[in-house]
Design an enzyme around this catalytic site. Structure first.
Site, mmCIF file in Angstrom:
data_model
loop_
_atom_site.group_PDB
_atom_site.id
_atom_site.type_symbol
_atom_site.label_atom_id
_atom_site.label_comp_id
_atom_site.label_asym_id
_atom_site.label_seq_id
_atom_site.Cartn_x
_atom_site.Cartn_y
_atom_site.Cartn_z
ATOM 1 N N GLY A 261 66.253 71.977 -44.717
ATOM 2 C CA GLY A 261 67.426 72.667 -45.235
ATOM 3 C C GLY A 261 68.521 72.745 -44.186
ATOM 4 O O GLY A 261 68.350 72.314 -43.042
ATOM 5 N N ILE B 6 66.036 63.128 -39.591
ATOM 6 C CA ILE B 6 64.753 63.543 -39.041
ATOM 7 C C ILE B 6 63.818 63.968 -40.170
ATOM 8 O O ILE B 6 64.273 64.319 -41.263
ATOM 9 C CB ILE B 6 64.932 64.763 -38.081
ATOM 10 N N GLY C 11 68.115 66.030 -49.124
ATOM 11 C CA GLY C 11 66.760 66.509 -49.395
ATOM 12 C C GLY C 11 66.714 67.872 -50.040
ATOM 13 O O GLY C 11 66.893 68.016 -51.259
ATOM 14 N N THR C 12 66.533 68.894 -49.225
ATOM 15 C CA THR C 12 66.304 70.247 -49.737
ATOM 16 C C THR C 12 67.444 70.754 -50.612
ATOM 17 O O THR C 12 67.213 71.550 -51.530
ATOM 18 C CB THR C 12 66.059 71.194 -48.544
ATOM 19 N N CYS D 250 52.485 62.158 -40.061
ATOM 20 C CA CYS D 250 51.242 62.592 -40.689
ATOM 21 C C CYS D 250 50.117 62.439 -39.667
ATOM 22 O O CYS D 250 50.239 61.689 -38.703
ATOM 23 C CB CYS D 250 50.971 61.802 -41.966
ATOM 24 N N LYS E 126 58.573 59.768 -53.035
ATOM 25 C CA LYS E 126 57.686 60.699 -52.327
ATOM 26 C C LYS E 126 56.615 59.889 -51.598
ATOM 27 O O LYS E 126 56.071 58.932 -52.156
ATOM 28 C CB LYS E 126 57.044 61.646 -53.356
ATOM 29 N N ILE F 74 52.985 70.922 -48.583
ATOM 30 C CA ILE F 74 52.523 70.340 -49.853
ATOM 31 C C ILE F 74 51.225 69.566 -49.633
ATOM 32 O O ILE F 74 50.336 69.589 -50.483
ATOM 33 C CB ILE F 74 53.601 69.383 -50.436
ATOM 34 N N GLY F 75 51.127 68.875 -48.510
ATOM 35 C CA GLY F 75 49.921 68.092 -48.243
ATOM 36 C C GLY F 75 49.981 66.681 -48.817
ATOM 37 O O GLY F 75 48.949 66.099 -49.144
#
Lengths: 330, 295
Positions: A238, A212, A292-293, A149, A61, A87-88
Site C-alpha cells: 500500500g 518491490i 497493487g493494493t 518465497c 497471481k 495469504i500463503g
C-alpha cells in the site's frame, strides 16, 4: 526532453507506449500500467470493472507447481495507508492455471505477465516449462519470477535475500523458456543491498526487474494478545511502502546509469494509488508500473492510474512516457 | 468516477440521504444509482471509508438491508452499520449529503425456494439486516415465514418492529433476558422448525450462531442457507483474504472466497470444524493442503 508546464495539452496527446524488452521494440506495451501479482486475481474479477485489454499487461497471481489452499484466516490486517497480508500463495497449480486461468485471459485478449514461484529452483523451472508448453502461450508476454518465497533447501530463507539462490533460479527458469521470453525478477526490499541481488539476477539471465515485493511486517491483536494474522508475520503493502519502492528503483536505476549494472527495464511497484504516484516511480527509472493494493480500494485503479498518468505527463509537457523514465535520476 | 463495464455490478459515488440510530447500530440510506435495480436479498455492498486521501484503503462490506429502485432520489440502498473500529465509525458519523464510494451489488444472494414452503429466518445482532427484505420476497412466493432475532441484549437487536410487520411469527431472544425469552436463538430454533414444518432455514449473524443453526437445521430435516461474516479487504474477489473451507458438490473441501462464492452458503457444506478461537484453519483434507506442507 521538455519539462515546460503545459496545462493545455490534452492527455490523449501523450504517447503511452513503452518497450519492456532490453532492446527497443522487442516487447512493446500499449501503456505502462499493469496489475500487480496477487492484487488482481486472474482476470474475470476485474473484467467486471474494466476490459483487461486496457492494461499494458495483466500480471497473474503467483502460481506454483501444485495446487495450494493458502493459509488459514485471519489473512490480513489493515495498517495506516496499507495492509498486511499472509495469504500463503493460494493457487490452482500450474496445470490448472494454464487450462483455466490463462485460457480465459487469452480468450479475452489480455497480454499476460505470468508470475511463477517454487520452493526449489527445479520447481521454478518446471512451472516455467509447463507454461512454455501451453497452447495459450501466445498470450504470455513474459514471466515474472517471484523469488520472495521460502527456499526449501535453505531452511526457508527466501530466495530473494540470497544473490546465489536468486541467480540459480534465474538460470534454471531461463533454460526452461524459449530464448526470447522476457524474464522479470521480482525483488524483495528486505535485503542489505538490492543492487547486489539485481546484479545476480541480471547476470543469470533475467531480462528485467520488478521492484518491490511487499516488506515483512507484523500486527498484534491486543484484544486476544496474539499476532493478528494467522501466519504471524505478513507482507506490508500500500501507499505506506511507496517511498521504499521509490528508493529501491532509484538505487538500481542509478547503478545502471553509472555502469555498475547492465541496463535492463525496471517495472516499478509499491504503493501506487494515483497517476502522480506512478510518475514518481517512472521518474526514478521505472519503464512500467504495477498497481497493487490500491485495486482493493478501487477496482478501476489500474486504468484510472493510466489515465491520470497521461494527464500528469501532459501537464509537465512530456510528449511520451518514455521521456520521463529516469527524469529524476541525478 | 468511471462507470463499471459489467451489467451486473456498479461502482458509484453515493450520497447519504438519511441516517438514524437503531439501538446500538446506525441505519444509513445512500443514493446509489444502479445498485438497487440489480440487488437481491443476500447481496452486499462494499463501502470506501475516509474520503479520497484516506489512510484506510480497505473497503467495509455490509449486507444490503433493503433497496428502493426508484425513489424520490433515484435508487437507494440501506445498510446497518455497527461502529466497531475507525472505518465503521467514520461511516456511522457521515451526515446527509456526505458521499462515499459504493460498489455493488456483490456476492451471491439467498437462493429462493421454487415452491411455497415454510421457512425460518434467523438473525443474530444486526445480522438480521437482510432478512426482512428476504421475508417479503418469500411471502410473495407463498412461503410461511417465521423469524427469530437474537442478541446479547435488547439494544443489540435490530429490526424487531420490522420483523413483526413482515413475518408470520416472530421470536425474540436475548442472552440477558432484557427482551423476549432469555437464551440463544439456537435454543428456540428446533421447536420452531418442527412446529411450522420449515424446509429452509436462512441465517445471518456471527459464525458460532451460523454453525449451530446449520447443525440444528440438518437434524430437523431443513436446508440451512447461511450468510457468513468474514473480514474482506476488497469485496470483489481479488484480495483472497475472506476465504473459508467449504465442500463443493463433489464433497471436496476448498478454501473459497466468501465475497464471490458466498456470502451465502449451504450450512451443511461449510467446514465448521475448522473454526475455533477467532481463527480458521485449513482442514488437512482440503484441496491444496498437501501443497502447503511442502513449503
Amino acid at each position: 526532453m521538455s519539462t515546460a508546464t503545459d496545462t493545455s495539452r490534452p492527455a490523449a496527446d501523450v504517447e503511452l507506449r513503452v518497450d519492456l524488452g532490453a532492446a527497443p521494440g522487442r516487447l512493446t506495451l500499449d501503456n505502462p500500467v499493469m496489475t500487480a501479482s496477487g492484487c488482481a486475481a486472474n482476470g474475470p474479477e476485474l473484467h467486471r470493472f474494466f476490459d483487461v485489454r486496457e492494461l499494458g499487461a495483466f500480471v497473474t497471481k503467483t502460481v506454483m507447481r501444485e495446487p495450494r489452499s493458502g493459509r488459514g484466516t485471519p489473512r490480513m490486517a489493515e495498517t495506516p495507508s496499507g495492509m498486511l497480508n499472509s495469504i500463503g500463495l493460494q493457487g490452482p497449480g500450474i496445470a490448472a492455471f494454464v487450462d483455466t486461468d490463462l485460457a480465459w485471459l487469452a480468450a479475452h485478449g489480455a497480454r499476460v505477465l505470468v508470475s511463477i514461484a517454487g520452493g526449489t529452483g527445479t520447481e521454478f523451472a518446471e512451472v516455467a516449462a509447463t507454461l512454455a508448453a501451453s497452447e495459450h502461450v501466445d498470450s504470455v508476454i513474459g514471466v515474472e519470477v517471484n523469488i520472495s518465497c521460502p527456499n526449501v533447501a535453505n531452511r526457508g530463507q527466501v530466495f530473494a535475500c540470497d544473490p546465489g539462490a536468486s541467480a540459480r533460479v534465474m538460470t534454471l527458469v531461463r533454460e526452461a523458456l524459449p530464448r526470447d521470453t522476457p524474464i522479470i525478477a521480482k525483488l524483495s526490499p528486505d535485503v542489505t543491498d538490492i543492487v547486489d541481488i539485481a546484479s545476480a539476477c541480471l547476470k543469470a539471465g533475467a531480462s528485467g526487474l520488478t521492484m518491490i515485493n511487499t516488506t515483512l511486517g507484523m500486527v498484534v491483536d491486543l484484544d486476544r494478545m496474539r499476532p493478528q494474522v494467522a501466519g504471524v508475520t505478513g507482507g506490508l503493502s500500500g501507499p505506506a511502502v511507496r517511498p521504499i519502492a521509490v528508493r529501491a528503483v532509484w538505487q538500481v536505476a542509478s547503478a545502471m546509469r553509472e555502469g555498475r549494472l547492465p541496463p535492463a527495464p525496471i517495472i516499478g511497484v509499491g504503493g501506487i494509488r494515483t497517476g502522480r504516484d506512478a510518475l514518481e516511480l517512472i521518474a526514478v527509472g521505472a519503464t512500467a508500473v504495477q498497481v497493487g493494493t490500491a485495486t482493493f480500494n478501487d477496482p478501476m485503479a489500474p486504468v484510472r492510474v493510466r489515465d491520470e498518468l497521461a494527464e500528469e505527463l501532459a501537464r509537465r509537457g512530456y510528449a511520451s512516457v518514455r521521456n520521463a523514465v529516469g527524469a529524476a535520476l541525478t | 468516477m468511471r462507470a463499471a463495464v459489467s451489467s451486473d455490478v456498479v461502482s458509484v459515488t453515493a450520497e447519504l440521504v438519511a441516517t438514524r440510530r437503531a439501538g446500538e447500530y446506525q441505519h444509513l440510506t445512500f443514493v446509489a444509482p444502479g445498485v438497487a435495480e440489480r440487488a437481491r436479498p443476500g447481496h452486499f455492498v462494499a463501502l470506501s471509508v475516509g474520503g479520497p486521501t484516506t489512510a484506510h484503503l480497505l473497503r467495509r462490506c455490509f449486507s444490503i438491508h433493503r433497496v428502493t429502485p426508484s425513489g424520490t432520489y433515484g435508487g437507494t440502498v440501506d445498510v446497518v452499520v455497527s461502529a466497531v473500529g475507525p472505518g465503521t465509525r467514520w461511516i456511522t458519523e457521515l451526515r446527509p449529503h456526505d458521499t462515499t464510494g459504493v460498489i455493488g451489488p456483490l456476492g451471491r444472494p439467498f437462493p429462493l425456494p421454487t415452491e411455497g414452503v415454510a421457512c425460518v429466518l434467523v438473525g443474530g445482532g444486526y445480522g438480521s439486516a437482510p432478512l426482512f427484505w428476504l421475508a417479503e420476497m418469500l411471502r410473495e412466493r407463498g412461503c410461511r415465514v417465521e423469524m427469530i432475532l437474537g442478541a446479547a441484549t435488547e439494544s443489540r437487536l435490530f429490526g424487531v418492529v420490522e420483523a413483526r410487520r413482515t413475518a408470520d411469527a416472530v421470536t425474540i431472544c436475548t442472552d440477558d433476558g432484557t427482551a423476549g425469552r432469555k437464551g440463544w436463538v439456537s435454543e428456540a430454533l428446533p421447536d420452531m422448525i418442527d412446529a411450522c414444518g420449515a424446509r429452509v432455514v436462512y441465517a445471518c449473524g456471527p459464525m458460532g450462531m451460523l454453525s449451530a443453526v446449520s447443525s440444528i437445521a440438518a437434524a430437523h430435516g431443513a436446508v440451512a442457507q447461511v450468510a457468513v461474516e468474514e473480514a474482506m479487504a476488497c469485496g470483489v474477489g481479488v484480495c483472497m483474504t475472506c476465504v473459508l473451507p467449504v465442500r463443493d458438490k463433489h464433497g471436496t473441501t476448498r478454501m473459497v472466497r466468501s465475497c464471490v462464492d458466498g456470502p451465502v452458503f449451504r450450512g451443511d457444506r461449510v467446514r465448521w470444524d475448522a473454526f475455533a478461537d477467532g481463527l480458521c484453519t485449513v482442514p488437512d483434507d482440503a484441496h491444496g493442503a498437501t501443497g502447503m506442507r511442502a513449503h
